[in-house]
Design a protein around this motif. Structure first.
Motif, PDB file in Angstrom:
ATOM      1  N   UNK A   1      57.431   3.988 117.014  1.00  0.00           N
ATOM      2  CA  UNK A   1      58.128   4.379 115.774  1.00  0.00           C
ATOM      3  C   UNK A   1      58.004   3.326 114.666  1.00  0.00           C
ATOM      4  N   UNK A   2      57.999   2.055 115.041  1.00  0.00           N
ATOM      5  CA  UNK A   2      57.847   0.990 114.030  1.00  0.00           C
ATOM      6  C   UNK A   2      56.449   1.083 113.411  1.00  0.00           C
ATOM      7  N   UNK A   3      55.450   1.249 114.292  1.00  0.00           N
ATOM      8  CA  UNK A   3      54.058   1.341 113.826  1.00  0.00           C
ATOM      9  C   UNK A   3      53.893   2.502 112.844  1.00  0.00           C
ATOM     10  N   UNK A   4      54.436   3.663 113.212  1.00  0.00           N
ATOM     11  CA  UNK A   4      54.247   4.844 112.358  1.00  0.00           C
ATOM     12  C   UNK A   4      54.954   4.663 111.019  1.00  0.00           C
ATOM     13  N   UNK A   5      56.151   4.116 111.059  1.00  0.00           N
ATOM     14  CA  UNK A   5      56.900   3.930 109.823  1.00  0.00           C
ATOM     15  C   UNK A   5      56.193   2.913 108.910  1.00  0.00           C
ATOM     16  N   UNK A   6      55.719   1.822 109.516  1.00  0.00           N
ATOM     17  CA  UNK A   6      55.033   0.786 108.731  1.00  0.00           C
ATOM     18  C   UNK A   6      53.777   1.355 108.092  1.00  0.00           C
ATOM     19  N   UNK A   7      53.076   2.194 108.850  1.00  0.00           N
ATOM     20  CA  UNK A   7      51.833   2.794 108.359  1.00  0.00           C
ATOM     21  C   UNK A   7      52.107   3.634 107.113  1.00  0.00           C
ATOM     22  N   UNK A   8      53.173   4.420 107.162  1.00  0.00           N
ATOM     23  CA  UNK A   8      53.426   5.287 106.004  1.00  0.00           C
ATOM     24  C   UNK A   8      53.952   4.460 104.816  1.00  0.00           C
ATOM     25  N   UNK A   9      54.746   3.424 105.104  1.00  0.00           N
ATOM     26  CA  UNK A   9      55.221   2.571 104.003  1.00  0.00           C
ATOM     27  C   UNK A   9      54.051   1.868 103.314  1.00  0.00           C
ATOM     28  N   UNK A  10      53.073   1.513 104.122  1.00  0.00           N
ATOM     29  CA  UNK A  10      51.956   0.755 103.574  1.00  0.00           C
ATOM     30  C   UNK A  10      51.117   1.557 102.576  1.00  0.00           C
ATOM     31  N   UNK A  11      51.205   2.878 102.703  1.00  0.00           N
ATOM     32  CA  UNK A  11      50.475   3.724 101.740  1.00  0.00           C
ATOM     33  C   UNK A  11      51.163   3.686 100.376  1.00  0.00           C
ATOM     34  N   UNK A  12      52.467   3.411 100.385  1.00  0.00           N
ATOM     35  CA  UNK A  12      53.245   3.517  99.146  1.00  0.00           C
ATOM     36  C   UNK A  12      53.303   2.166  98.433  1.00  0.00           C
ATOM     37  N   UNK A  13      52.173   1.805  97.830  1.00  0.00           N
ATOM     38  CA  UNK A  13      52.065   0.485  97.197  1.00  0.00           C
ATOM     39  C   UNK A  13      53.063   0.319  96.047  1.00  0.00           C
ATOM     40  N   UNK A  14      53.325   1.429  95.327  1.00  0.00           N
ATOM     41  CA  UNK A  14      54.278   1.350  94.212  1.00  0.00           C
ATOM     42  C   UNK A  14      55.631   0.852  94.694  1.00  0.00           C
ATOM     43  N   UNK A  15      56.064   1.458  95.797  1.00  0.00           N
ATOM     44  CA  UNK A  15      57.369   1.075  96.329  1.00  0.00           C
ATOM     45  C   UNK A  15      57.373  -0.397  96.774  1.00  0.00           C
ATOM     46  N   UNK A  16      56.294  -0.799  97.447  1.00  0.00           N
ATOM     47  CA  UNK A  16      56.236  -2.186  97.930  1.00  0.00           C
ATOM     48  C   UNK A  16      56.238  -3.158  96.756  1.00  0.00           C
ATOM     49  N   UNK A  17      55.542  -2.777  95.695  1.00  0.00           N
ATOM     50  CA  UNK A  17      55.522  -3.647  94.513  1.00  0.00           C
ATOM     51  C   UNK A  17      56.900  -3.725  93.871  1.00  0.00           C
ATOM     52  N   UNK A  18      57.582  -2.590  93.853  1.00  0.00           N
ATOM     53  CA  UNK A  18      58.955  -2.597  93.307  1.00  0.00           C
ATOM     54  C   UNK A  18      59.866  -3.506  94.124  1.00  0.00           C
ATOM     55  N   UNK A  19      59.741  -3.389  95.437  1.00  0.00           N
ATOM     56  CA  UNK A  19      60.564  -4.223  96.325  1.00  0.00           C
ATOM     57  C   UNK A  19      60.297  -5.699  96.029  1.00  0.00           C
ATOM     58  N   UNK A  20      59.017  -6.049  95.918  1.00  0.00           N
ATOM     59  CA  UNK A  20      58.658  -7.459  95.687  1.00  0.00           C
ATOM     60  C   UNK A  20      59.153  -7.955  94.342  1.00  0.00           C
ATOM     61  N   UNK A  21      59.023  -7.082  93.328  1.00  0.00           N
ATOM     62  CA  UNK A  21      59.426  -7.491  91.980  1.00  0.00           C
ATOM     63  C   UNK A  21      60.935  -7.731  91.923  1.00  0.00           C
ATOM     64  N   UNK A  22      61.653  -6.771  92.486  1.00  0.00           N
ATOM     65  CA  UNK A  22      63.119  -6.881  92.490  1.00  0.00           C
ATOM     66  C   UNK A  22      63.568  -8.102  93.316  1.00  0.00           C
ATOM     67  N   UNK A  23      62.887  -8.316  94.444  1.00  0.00           N
ATOM     68  CA  UNK A  23      63.220  -9.466  95.295  1.00  0.00           C
ATOM     69  C   UNK A  23      62.969 -10.772  94.561  1.00  0.00           C
ATOM     70  N   UNK A  24      61.814 -10.851  93.878  1.00  0.00           N
ATOM     71  CA  UNK A  24      61.461 -12.089  93.176  1.00  0.00           C
ATOM     72  C   UNK A  24      62.496 -12.394  92.099  1.00  0.00           C
ATOM     73  N   UNK A  25      62.934 -11.354  91.418  1.00  0.00           N
ATOM     74  CA  UNK A  25      63.940 -11.571  90.362  1.00  0.00           C
ATOM     75  C   UNK A  25      65.209 -12.199  90.919  1.00  0.00           C
ATOM     76  N   UNK A  26      65.692 -11.612  92.013  1.00  0.00           N
ATOM     77  CA  UNK A  26      66.941 -12.134  92.602  1.00  0.00           C
ATOM     78  C   UNK A  26      66.719 -13.533  93.176  1.00  0.00           C
ATOM     79  N   UNK A  27      65.584 -13.722  93.819  1.00  0.00           N
ATOM     80  CA  UNK A  27      65.319 -15.035  94.430  1.00  0.00           C
ATOM     81  C   UNK A  27      65.205 -16.104  93.341  1.00  0.00           C
TER      82      UNK A  27
END
Ligand code: TYM
Length: 334
Positions: free
Chosen positions: A288-314
């Motif tokens: 289940x972890x593998x499958x979920x990670x695989x589908x998240x990895x396709x969604x680059x927009x979301x990952x970029x949003x996560x990183x941007x928001x994280x960087x701001x707070x950090x």
């Protein structure tokens, strides 16, 4: 003390697929801590450059580590999830801390000596000062708890030494960070070949990755080292058998573990059966972890949003700390 006020920080290098050791040594703790503490977790891309100077695959690895962390249950709305190079304050603090770190102690670090042995042609200064950069990561948020596996124990000890030196010289500013594992000792998830620990970039057949296919998991477990079995009841277990039981303890039901423990003790155990059962339970855990990670990895927009928001707070937290550092050191001229 209000737990929410306690600060937690940790990081993972993007040098390959995450594995079972990363999960049980680190990420499982992140997930448990995220609700009650103020958490900062990051992808240590700068650290990975000390041993992986070729950056061709770095971007994919960063996305992957991020996806795998989220797939394991990390919630970017609860914890601050960011990438190390997006927070340049890290480098500034690293520079200041370098003046508090002695070359002699850095040269004695076990991980440095290991890396010198593994990469004799690339003994760079970044490798030597690796624990200083790691300390900067941690104290940038004035973190007190650092969820890590056993292999990071010495780095944490060094971080405490650097912190003590800073506090002694410039005034009490930082808590002394402690390595942390939920209510237990720090963990070392063993490799499948009976020697050492699971690792991202070494002994790939002896390491179970969170991205491994079901067939691959089964194959790796079935070829794990065993022997003819105990010849008499109550024989002590050899190391490689202890390791198999340890892996079973991580992913199998307690009743399954107890059944094989008692079969070992009365010398009736069949390792083929034990490994088949371990493979089934491991696949149930990893798939289940593998499958979920695989589908998240396709969604680059979301990952970029996560990183941007994280960087701001950090960066907000980092800027506050750096101001305090400069005030303490007297680096404030106007
Ligand atoms: P890294 O990327 O090697 O590993 C990430 C985390 O996984 C843990 N770990 C293990 N735990 C148990 N058994 C194993 N076989 C096993 N293999 C890895 C590691 O202990 C770690 O918690 N230097 C760090 C990254 C880092 C960091 C930081 C950590 C950079 N800055 C600040 C904490 C705080 C490293 O190389 O982890």
């Amino acid at each position: 003390m209000d737990k929410k006020k306690q600060i937690v920080m940790s990081g993972i290098r993007p040098t390959g697929f995450l594995h079972l050791g990363n999960y049980f040594g680190a990420v499982r703790n992140y997930v448990r801590l995220q609700q009650e503490y103020s958490c900062y977790f990051m992808v240590a891309d700068l650290h990975s450059l000390t041993t992986h100077p070729d950056t061709n695959e770095l971007k994919e690895h960063v996305y992957r580590v991020l996806s795998e962390n989220i797939a394991c249950g990390l919630d970017p709305e609860q914890a601050v999830l960011y990438c190390q190079s997006h927070v340049p304050e890290t480098a500034e603090l690293y520079l200041l801390l370098n003046m508090l770190a002695y070359v002699g102690e850095l040269e004695k670090t076990v991980t440095f000596k290991d890396k010198v042995r593994q990469h004799p042609d690339n003994i760079n200064a970044g490798l030597l000062t690796y624990p200083v950069l790691q300390t900067a990561d941690i104290i940038l948020h004035r973190a007190a708890l650092v969820p890590v596996g056993k292999d990071q124990e010495q780095h944490l000890e060094m971080a405490r030494n650097f912190v003590k030196r800073f506090n002694h010289r410039y005034g009490e500013l930082f808590p002394e960070p402690q390595a942390f594992n939920f209510g237990e000792e720090l963990l070392k998830v063993p490799s499948l070949d009976g020697t050492g620990k699971m690792s991202k970039s070494e002994n790939q057949y002896a390491t179970l990755y969170l991205g491994d296919s079901d067939e691959m998991i089964k194959k790796k477990i079935m070829r794990a080292k065993t022997d003819a079995g105990p010849s008499a009841p109550n024989t002590p277990k050899p190391d490689y058998i202890v390791n198999l039981f340890q892996l079973m303890q991580l992913v199998s039901a307690p009743v399954t573990l107890a059944q094989f423990e008692s079969a070992y003790m009365d010398a009736s155990i069949r390792y083929g059966d034990m490994k088949s059962q371990l493979a089934i339970d491991m696949i149930r855990f990893i798939a289940p972890i593998r499958e979920k990670a695989l589908s998240l990895q396709q969604d680059k927009d979301r990952l970029q949003r996560v990183m941007r928001q994280g960087a701001e707070k950090a960066r907000e937290s980092a800027a506050r700390t750096l101001q305090l550092v400069k005030d303490s050191m007297g680096l404030n001229y106007y």
